[in-house]
Design an enzyme around this catalytic site. Structure first.
Site, PDB file in Angstrom:
ATOM      1  N   LEU A   1      42.604  29.902  41.626  1.00  8.24           N
ATOM      2  CA  LEU A   1      41.305  29.929  42.302  1.00  8.24           C
ATOM      3  C   LEU A   1      40.490  31.164  41.964  1.00  8.24           C
ATOM      4  O   LEU A   1      39.401  31.365  42.492  1.00  8.24           O
ATOM      5  CB  LEU A   1      41.511  29.884  43.818  1.00  8.24           C
ATOM      6  CG  LEU A   1      41.923  28.519  44.362  1.00  8.24           C
ATOM      7  CD1 LEU A   1      42.300  28.628  45.831  1.00  8.24           C
ATOM      8  CD2 LEU A   1      40.814  27.491  44.187  1.00  8.24           C
ATOM      9  N   ARG A   2      41.032  31.996  41.066  1.00 13.97           N
ATOM     10  CA  ARG A   2      40.333  33.235  40.762  1.00 13.97           C
ATOM     11  C   ARG A   2      38.955  32.977  40.174  1.00 13.97           C
ATOM     12  O   ARG A   2      37.987  33.677  40.479  1.00 13.97           O
ATOM     13  CB  ARG A   2      41.163  34.079  39.799  1.00 13.97           C
ATOM     14  CG  ARG A   2      40.989  35.548  40.041  1.00 13.97           C
ATOM     15  CD  ARG A   2      41.858  36.365  39.127  1.00 13.97           C
ATOM     16  NE  ARG A   2      41.037  37.256  38.331  1.00 13.97           N
ATOM     17  CZ  ARG A   2      40.356  38.273  38.828  1.00 13.97           C
ATOM     18  NH1 ARG A   2      40.387  38.533  40.111  1.00 13.97           N
ATOM     19  NH2 ARG A   2      39.637  39.041  38.047  1.00 13.97           N
ATOM     20  N   ALA A   3      38.874  31.939  39.341  1.00 13.54           N
ATOM     21  CA  ALA A   3      37.587  31.620  38.714  1.00 13.54           C
ATOM     22  C   ALA A   3      36.550  31.275  39.774  1.00 13.54           C
ATOM     23  O   ALA A   3      35.393  31.700  39.695  1.00 13.54           O
ATOM     24  CB  ALA A   3      37.766  30.445  37.750  1.00 13.54           C
TER      25      ALA A   3
END
Ligand SMILES: [Zn+2]
Length: 695
Positions: free
Chosen positions: A275-277
């Site tokens: 989910l970093r993006a």
């Protein structure tokens, strides 16, 4: 002090300017990785941005730049009382040199003073110096893995932990991280790529007018930096004001649910991991909104953010260059643009007043509503991957041919390279290895103990790795070996007058650890590309072998070079580089045919190695000679081989057919080289693997 080149005066490079500005506005964006060729003024523009950051107020005398309004409770120079003296200074710009040690980066306890004087003296490192400023890492892809990890951990946590030699120090380290890399010199591992918030691809403009303007301004700046900076002072102060105002407004910016869903849809469609993006894209979109004078995030903000946050995160082969399918992005944005929030001010009316000629609408910093560049990101199709296309001369053969040589045609399908870390399964034993799939090769090593750059090939003394002994420090102490130090001090306790408990230590008792790890090498391939090899269709098998060895070199962090010989002469097809991608690309388009000037090939190799010894003395070479040993053109092979005396070598014997001359065998003996028959290379690789699995 010489004037800094003004940020506003930088021509072009809109993506880079925007990425830097978004980071200056919001620390949550997480830094920028700048990819591009040399000579694109990357450091100039980073310096220019640092000068635009609001000045920093710090507690006087605090080496960790504590904010007087909110001092770091853990500050090693603290605790700071309210009302302590303060000073105002420009935000720091700290450069991390590629050769920096861990001590230099995170700081170090002065163990010598601690043990012999009882003084707990912590010497802060570059991470402390960069706190509340910019940390610039040129050629981050060449930095030791271990340092990159420390760096990115600190960047992610905003804190630097120093846990060594029984002393632990912790201090705040929040900085804007800017890394640069030249992809020609090797890619960054995907897991590290992912940890930079944004990436930008830069290249010098191809437009003559723009190039001329760049040079004109540069010359004017060099002729009179102060005067030049003076002419841009108004723009610069407007820009600084705009950044400061955007920062102030950031906490009030609103991300409507429709836009958050839009971000999630785009990230999912680009198949990013985790989910970093999504987080980075949301942060960047919010920063972009306030930068554009909006308090509510719009589709334009999402677009601007996604173009910078996604190119390096989409799932790809390790040899693919990052890039983004802009058409896909546009389609996704359109499908999800949904009803905009009713109170969403669609027109980006600048809050900066009439005096501001800032980048609101296509000004010097791009990213306006139509800020989609003309495909700068590149698409995966044009990347120089290990065989993302079929080699020209062999087009039309069966990529999965039953016959090993015909199978060598498609070099490697995109699926053929599945991981940067050696996860590739070897071809099943017994089946002839086709070039459609590079196979796993046995470990080829340089004998002895080197001291070269960290890697995964030959044994080497290194700063990291397992402890193999202790020694007296040469210069500053690196890594205390406690047992050895105590043992050195123990016999002298009585003569030193010790009566009670506690050891009496002196400086010359100190011992440091000696570690052994692995180094990367320079693997220089010398490949016979003459007609005798091509005529017997050995070339495809040879290329497969070299590709496999190249993949291996990539995983072991070697530098590679490629010399070929055919016709009248030898040629350096690829000068030593860390870019295995470049090697694979050159190999694919390698012309073949003509006579076989073996001696010229050896002489050229000796030449390349001589130059590299000067340029990179600690890096030990490994010569991989791919030949059938035949020489049909000029030069004395014996003499040329003499030029390579003392070089660790491997001869890959390509001789085939019923009648064998054993020329390569003789050459290997002359070079004191390890001899590997071409066909055994792959089998041996899997045999080694099976053996390792069995034991
Ligand atoms: Zn402090």
């Amino acid at each position: 002090m010489i004037a800094t080149y003004p940020f506003s005066a930088v021509v072009g490079l809109d993506d880079l300017k925007l990425a830097l500005v978004l980071n200056a506005v919001s620390p949550r964006v997480g830094g920028v990785l700048v990819r591009g060729e040399k000579g694109t003024a990357k450091s100039t523009i980073v310096r220019a941005l640092a000068a635009q950051l609001p000045p920093v107020e710090a507690v006087t005398g605090c080496r960790f730049a504590c904010d007087p309004a909110a001092p770091d409770p853990a500050c090693p120079d603290g605790p700071h009382e309210p009302g302590e003296q303060r000073l105002r200074r420009p935000a720091a710009l700290v450069e991390l040199p590629v050769g920096a040690s861990e001590d230099r980066l995170v700081g170090a306890l002065d163990v010598e003073r601690a043990l012999t004087e009882g003084v707990k003296a912590f010497q802060p490192g570059l991470l402390a110096a960069a706190h509340r400023g910019v940390l610039y890492v040129d050629e981050v892809n060449l930095l030791h893995d271990h340092l990159v990890d420390l760096l990115l951990d600190a960047a992610a946590l905003g804190t630097c932990y120093v846990e060594r030699e029984t002393v632990s120090v912790r201090h705040a380290a929040r900085f804007l991280l800017v890394g640069t890399m030249n992809p020609e010199e090797g890619e960054l591992r995907p897991q590290l790529l992912d940890r930079f918030g944004l990436t930008v691809e830069v290249r010098a403009s191809r437009d003559p007018g723009e190039r001329a303007e760049v040079v004109r301004r540069r010359l004017a700046f060099e002729a009179g930096p102060e005067e030049f900076a003076g002419r841009w002072a108004a723009e610069e102060s407007a820009l600084a004001g705009r950044i400061a105002r955007a920062r102030d407004r950031l906490p009030g910016v609103r991300l409507p649910d429709a836009r958050l869903r839009q971000i999630a849809t785009v990230c999912a469609a680009f198949e990013v991991d985790g989910l970093r993006a999504d987080l980075v894209t949301a942060s960047a979109a919010m920063a972009h909104a306030v930068w554009q004078g909006r308090q509510v995030v719009t589709t334009d903000d999402v677009r601007a953010a996604a173009r910078l946050s996604l190119p390096h995160r989409r799932r790809r082969d390790p040899f693919d260059a990052p890039g983004l399918d802009e058409e896909l992005l546009e389609r996704l944005l359109e499908e999800t643009s949904g009803p905009d929030d009713p109170d969403d001010p669609d027109d980006p009316h600048g809050p900066d007043g009439p005096g501001d000629d800032g980048p609101g609408d296509g000004g010097p910093v791009g990213g306006g509503p139509d800020g989609l560049g003309p495909g700068d990101g590149g698409s995966s199709g044009e990347s120089a991957g290990l065989g993302s296309e079929t080699s020209r001369e062999d087009a039309g053969s069966h990529p999965q041919g039953v016959d090993g040589q015909a199978a060598g045609t498609a070099e490697a399908g995109p699926q053929a390279v599945d991981g940067p870390a050696g996860s590739r399964p070897a071809a099943p034993a017994g089946r002839p290895a086709g070039a459609a799939e590079p196979y796993r090769v046995p470990l080829l090593q340089v004998p002895g103990l080197g001291e070269g750059a960290a890697g995964r090939r030959s044994r080497a003394r290194s700063a990291h790795g397992r402890v193999t002994g202790a020694r007296r420090p040469r210069g500053r102490l690196h890594g205390l070996h406690l047992t050895a130090t105590i043992l050195a001090a123990a016999p002298h306790q009585r003569t030193r007058g010790r009566t009670g408990p506690g050891l009496l230590l002196r400086a010359d008792d100190l011992r440091e650890v000696v570690r052994e790890g692995r180094e990367g090498n320079l693997v220089l391939f010398v490949v016979d590309a003459s007609g005798s090899m091509a005529a017997r269709r050995r070339m495809t098998a040879v290329k497969t072998a070299v590709l496999s060895l190249l993949l291996d070199a990539y995983q072991r962090r070697d530098k590679v070079g490629l010399v070929t010989f055919r016709g009248a002469a030898a040629e350096v097809v690829l000068p030593p580089t860390s870019s295995v991608e470049a090697g694979a690309a050159r190999l694919r388009s390698l012309p073949t045919g003509g006579r076989t000037p073996l001696a010229a090939g050896l002489a050229k190799a000796a030449d390349v190695l001589r130059v590299e010894r000067v340029r990179d003395p600690a890096r030990r070479p490994l010569l991989v000679l791919v030949t059938d040993g035949r020489a049909t053109a000029g030069g004395d092979v014996e003499r040329a081989a003499g030029m390579l005396d003392g070089t660790a070598s491997v001869v890959v014997d390509c001789e085939s057919g019923p009648v064998r001359l054993g020329l390569a065998v003789r050459l290997a003996a002359r070079l004191r080289a390890r001899l590997l028959p071409l066909d055994a290379l792959s089998d041996l690789g899997s045999a080694v693997r099976d053996y390792r699995k069995a034991v």
